[in-house]
Design an enzyme around this catalytic site. Structure first.
Site, PDB file in Angstrom:
ATOM      1  N   HIS A 168       0.721  -1.556   0.081  1.00 31.76           N
ATOM      2  CA  HIS A 168      -0.066  -0.064   0.000  1.00 31.76           C
ATOM      3  C   HIS A 168       1.210   1.083   0.270  1.00 31.76           C
ATOM      4  CE1 HIS A 168      -3.836  -2.544   0.811  1.00 31.76           C
ATOM      5  NE2 HIS A 168      -2.137  -3.803   1.549  1.00 31.76           N
ATOM      6  N   SER A 289      14.589  21.765 -17.084  1.00 31.61           N
ATOM      7  CA  SER A 289      13.857  22.613 -16.755  1.00 31.61           C
ATOM      8  C   SER A 289      13.622  23.535 -17.921  1.00 31.61           C
ATOM      9  CB  SER A 289      12.790  22.402 -15.827  1.00 31.61           C
ATOM     10  OG  SER A 289      11.910  23.430 -15.254  1.00 31.61           O
ATOM     11  N   LYS A 295      15.901  21.779 -11.372  1.00 26.99           N
ATOM     12  CA  LYS A 295      15.360  20.100 -12.175  1.00 26.99           C
ATOM     13  C   LYS A 295      16.359  19.019 -12.260  1.00 26.99           C
ATOM     14  CE  LYS A 295      11.339  19.398 -11.130  1.00 26.99           C
ATOM     15  NZ  LYS A 295      10.409  20.146 -11.688  1.00 26.99           N
ATOM     16  N   GLU A 302       9.125   8.191 -17.103  1.00 25.28           N
ATOM     17  CA  GLU A 302       7.602   8.884 -17.849  1.00 25.28           C
ATOM     18  C   GLU A 302       7.226   8.787 -19.048  1.00 25.28           C
ATOM     19  OE1 GLU A 302       8.485  12.515 -14.233  1.00 25.28           O
ATOM     20  OE2 GLU A 302       7.946  12.935 -16.680  1.00 25.28           O
TER      21      GLU A 302
END
Length: 473
Positions: A168, A289, A295, A302
Site C-alpha cells: 500500500h 527544466s 530540476k 515517465e
C-alpha cells in the site's frame, strides 16, 4: 467520349486487378485503399517469401529454370534498391506486394507475372506479416535478455543493501535492493516466456493457401515453409488467410511487458523524487527544466510509463478490429499492421531506455537503510519471535506486537530502542533475546525461506538466473 477515355486510363492504371472494372477507383478510394505508407516495412519479408515461392514453383515444374533465374535476379535488384533508397510510395499500387511485383515487371517484363502463380495477396500478406512479427519477437527477446543481465548485475551489487519493502506504499518489512531488483527479473522472465510461446505458436506458413481455398497447382507448401524457417505449413487454407492470432499474441505479450516496464518506471520515478531519494538517475536518462535550473526530471521513465498506455491501446485496437470478422479475408484486416508496428517501436524503445537507466542508476544505500529503519518495519519479526520462541499463538502475538508498536510511537523511537522492561510490561514472556531479531539486518537475514530476501537466498536466485540465461550471445 473524352471522359470515358480518362476513366479507362484510370482503370488501366492498376494492372494487378483492373481487368474486372470498366472504370478506375476515385482518388479518395485509392487513398483509403492504399497501405503502402505503412506496410512498406514488410519489404524484406515480401522479397524473402517471393524467393521461396519462386524456388518451389521451379522445383515443382510450374516455373522454368530460365524464368526462375530472371525472377531471382530481379528480386535481388529490388532488394538492393530498397536497401539503398527506401521503398517508393505509389498509392495506385496499393501495397508492398504490388510495389514489388510492379518493379519486377519493369525489370524483367511479363515473366514477373508468373511469380503470382498459386498464391494470392491474402496468403502473401499473411506470410509476410508472420515473418515480420517473428523477426520482431526475436528483437524483443534479445532486449529482454539484455535487461535481465543488467538486473542481475545490479542485484549482485546490492545483495545486502537494505531498503524498505512496501505494501500500500507504506513501509512494511525490510528487504534488500538485490531482492527487489530480482523481482523485476522474474517479471521479465515471464515476459520472455510469453513471447517465446507466441513465437512457437505462430511459426506455421500460410504461403500456398492462396486466396482462401488452396490451389489446383501441385505446389509443395512444406518446402516453402522450410525455406522460410517455419516449422510446418498451416493446416487449413481458410484459417491461414484469416488468422491474426499471431499478431494478437504479440500484442498481448507486448502489453504485459509494457505494464511491467511501467511499474518499474513508476518506482524509479518515486525513488528519484526528493522525499524518497533512493536513487540518482544519470544525465543520460534525465532532463532539466526550462525555468527551474535545479530540476532533474526522470523523463525517460515517465515516457516509458506513458508508452505503456499506447501499447495497451494498440492491443485493444486490433482486438476490436478482429472481433466480428467472418471468414476468410476482409479489408478491415489491412488495419492489422499499424497497431503491431506502433507497439513494436514503443516497446523496443522502452526496453532500451529502462535497461540503460537501471544500468547507470546510482542507488543511495544510506538513504534506503534509513527509510527501512522507520515505520517499525521489524514488527512482524517481534510477532514471529513470540510464536517461534515463546510458543504464543500468532493472533495473540500480533496483538502483543501492536501494543509494542503503539508504545514505540508514543516514545518516538524504533522498536529495538524500547527498553526490555517496557516490553515486559506489555508481556512478561518477552526477554532480552528479542533484540536479536529486531534490527533490520537481523530481519533480512532471517527471511531464509525459498525466494526470500535473505542475502543467501538472493545469491542463490542470482546463480540460478545466470545459469538460465547462459553465456552472452
Amino acid at each position: 467520349m473524352r471522359s470515358r477515355a480518362i476513366n479507362n486510363r484510370k482503370g488501366n492504371s492498376n494492372s494487378m486487378w483492373g481487368g474486372r472494372f470498366a472504370e478506375g477507383p476515385s482518388a479518395l478510394m485509392r487513398e483509403i485503399n492504399a497501405s503502402i505508407t505503412f506496410d512498406k516495412r514488410l519489404w524484406r519479408q515480401d522479397i524473402a517469401a517471393s524467393r521461396a515461392h519462386a524456388a518451389m514453383l521451379s522445383a515443382q515444374g510450374i516455373l522454368s529454370d530460365d524464368h526462375l533465374d530472371g525472377i531471382e535476379e530481379g528480386l535481388d535488384r529490388i532488394e538492393d534498391e530498397y536497401q539503398a533508397q527506401g521503398v517508393p510510395e505509389d498509392v495506385s499500387l496499393e501495397d508492398i506486394h504490388m510495389h514489388v511485383e510492379h518493379r519486377l515487371t519493369e525489370l524483367i517484363g511479363p515473366v514477373a507475372g508468373r511469380l503470382h502463380t498459386a498464391r494470392s495477396r491474402n496468403d502473401q500478406v499473411a506470410t509476410d506479416f508472420r515473418l515480420w512479427v517473428r523477426d520482431s519477437i526475436d528483437e524483443i527477446l534479445a532486449g529482454l535478455r539484455n535487461m535481465q543481465r543488467v538486473l542481475i548485475a545490479r542485484a549482485e551489487d546490492h545483495v545486502e543493501t537494505i531498503m524498505p519493502g512496501f505494501t500500500h506504499l507504506q513501509i512494511a518489512q525490510p528487504v534488500t535492493l538485490g531482492h527487489h531488483l530480482m523481482a523485476y527479473y522474474e517479471m521479465i522472465r515471464r515476459d520472455r516466456s510469453r513471447f517465446e510461446a507466441a513465437r512457437e505458436r505462430m511459426n506455421e506458413s500460410p504461403l500456398g493457401a492462396a486466396a482462401l481455398a488452396g490451389t489446383s497447382f501441385p505446389i509443395d507448401r512444406e518446402a516453402t515453409a522450410l525455406a522460410l524457417g517455419f516449422d510446418r505449413a498451416t493446416a487449413n487454407s481458410l484459417d491461414s488467410v484469416s488468422d491474426r492470432d499471431f499478431a494478437l499474441d504479440y500484442l498481448m505479450a507486448a502489453t504485459q511487458c509494457a505494464l511491467h516496464l511501467s511499474r518499474m518506471a513508476e518506482e524509479f520515478i518515486l525513488w528519484a523524487s526528493q522525499p524518497f531519494s533512493f536513487v540518482g538517475l544519470s544525465d543520460s536518462y534525465s532532463t532539466g527544466s526550462s525555468i527551474m535550473p535545479q530540476k532533474r526530471n526522470p523523463d525517460a521513465a515517465e515516457l516509458v510509463r506513458g508508452h505503456s498506455g499506447r501499447i495497451v491501446g494498440a492491443m485493444t485496437s486490433l482486438v476490436v478490429t478482429m472481433k466480428g470478422l467472418p471468414l476468410a479475408y476482409s479489408k478491415d484486416m489491412q488495419d492489422d499492421k499499424q497497431p503491431v508496428f506502433e507497439a513494436h517501436d514503443l516497446l523496443t524503445l522502452s526496453l532500451a531506455a529502462m535497461t540503460g537507466m537501471i544500468e547507470e542508476a546510482s542507488f543511495k544505500a544510506d538513504r534506503m537503510r534509513a527509510a527501512a529503519e522507520t515505520g517499525h518495519s521489524t514488527a512482524t519479526d517481534l510477532a514471529d519471535w513470540l510464536v517461534r520462541v515463546k510458543d504464543v499463538p500468532f493472533r495473540e502475538a500480533h496483538h502483543i506486537t501492536g501494543r509494542a508498536v503503539k508504545m514505540a510511537e508514543e516514545r518516538q523511537c524504533p522498536l529495538w530502542e524500547l527498553p526490555a522492561e517496557a516490553l515486559r510490561e506489555i508481556d512478561t514472556r518477552i526477554d532480552e533475546s528479542v533484540f536479536d531479531v529486531l534490527s533490520v539486518d537481523a530481519s533480512v537475514r532471517s527471511r531464509t525461506s525459498h525466494g526470500g530476501t535473505a542475502p543467501d537466498q538472493v545469491r542463490l536466485r542470482i546463480r540460478e538466473a545466470k545459469k538460465a540465461l547462459g553465456p552472452e550471445q
